[in-house]
Design an enzyme around this catalytic site. Structure first.
Site, PDB file in Angstrom:
ATOM      1  N   PRO A 256     -42.206 -23.143 -21.758  1.00  0.00           N
ATOM      2  CG  PRO A 256     -40.701 -24.238 -20.324  1.00  0.00           C
ATOM      3  CD  PRO A 256     -41.845 -24.490 -21.294  1.00  0.00           C
TER       4      PRO A 256
ATOM      5  CB  ALA B 109     -36.935 -22.136 -16.918  1.00  0.00           C
ATOM      6  CG  ASN B 110     -40.944 -17.386 -17.406  1.00  0.00           C
ATOM      7  OD1 ASN B 110     -39.904 -16.952 -16.937  1.00  0.00           O
ATOM      8  ND2 ASN B 110     -41.889 -16.618 -17.866  1.00  0.00           N
ATOM      9  NE  ARG B 111     -43.954 -21.728 -10.393  1.00  0.00           N
ATOM     10  CZ  ARG B 111     -43.503 -22.589  -9.503  1.00  0.00           C
ATOM     11  NH1 ARG B 111     -43.705 -23.887  -9.656  1.00  0.00           N
ATOM     12  NH2 ARG B 111     -42.849 -22.191  -8.450  1.00  0.00           N
TER      13      ARG B 111
END
Ligand code: C5P
Length: 221
Positions: free
Chosen positions: A17, A29-31
């Site tokens: 991420p 954040a992204n997963r």
């Protein structure tokens, strides 16, 4: 000195991420576990390529024999990726945050007790895949992206091919019931300009190995 079909070839892989700071202790954040991107870096290395892995924050181990550059934000990931060019192949598997906080605070934001809520103003991050896919002077001969979608997977991937200047998009269904996130399995459709290959459900290591052999075949011609 390495042997293998990708000996003498250079590869760039992004993985993980990105973390976009809100203030010094908080982020957006992204997963992403980084499992798929790291597995691709390892698979390209096993075929003999000289691999640089530009990775956002992950908790998995660095692949052996790979040059790992650790970054936090999308802007750092872009800078590190551009610094790696020229390469023969770029595989962008990172889950880059689309937006960052426009004016991240330099000190921790505090509740002031009044119940007044802070508001975040967002700005768009650079698209690393599109920047490299449309690069005027240093575009790699092969540029591969990923598309994580929860529906219309193939049509979104075809659209992404053109928009991002990629040769292939590895599209996968990340609907919650698919179990892709953080898991070991992945169901990929390899979307190219004039063909789509539907791959069976495989482990992320198997997807990586198969993608690496597609890359080796392509760079060989
Ligand atoms: O547009 P979307 O995020 O679905 O595109 C996914 C693909 O684009 C992935 O290959 C991802 O690594 C790449 N990407 C990127 N930089 C961004 C956003 C996505 O490289 N800012």
């Amino acid at each position: 000195e390495t042997a293998g079909p990708l000996a003498g070839k250079k590869a760039l892989v992004t993985s993980g991420p990105t973390h976009e700071p809100i203030d010094p202790v908080r982020y957006i954040a992204n997963r992403s576990s980084g499992k798929q991107g790291h597995a691709i870096a390892a698979a390209l290395r096993r075929l003999g390529a000289e691999v640089t892995l530009v990775s956002g924050p992950v908790t998995i181990v660095d692949p052996a024999g790979v040059n790992v550059v650790k970054v936090e934000s999308a802007r750092e990931m872009l800078e590190a990726s551009l610094a790696c060019l020229p390469v023969d192949v770029a595989v962008m598997a990172a889950a880059v945050a689309d937006w960052r906080v426009a004016d991240a605070a330099g000190t921790k934001m505090k509740k002031d007790g009044s119940g007044k809520l802070p508001s975040l103003s967002l700005t768009e991050n650079p698209d690393i895949l599109a920047t490299i896919g449309h690069h005027e002077t240093l575009r790699p001969s092969l540029v591969i992206g990923f598309a994580a979608e929860t529906g219309n997977v193939i049509s979104y991937a075809k659209d992404k091919l053109g928009r991002k200047g990629a040769d292939f998009i590895c599209a996968n269904d990340v609907s919650p019931e698919s179990g892709v996130f953080g898991g070991d399995a992945n169901t990929v459709h390899l979307v190219g300009k004039d063909a789509v290959e539907d791959w069976p459900t495989m482990t992320k290591d198997e997807v990586a190995a198969r993608l690496a052999s597609v890359i080796a075949a392509r760079l060989d011609t």
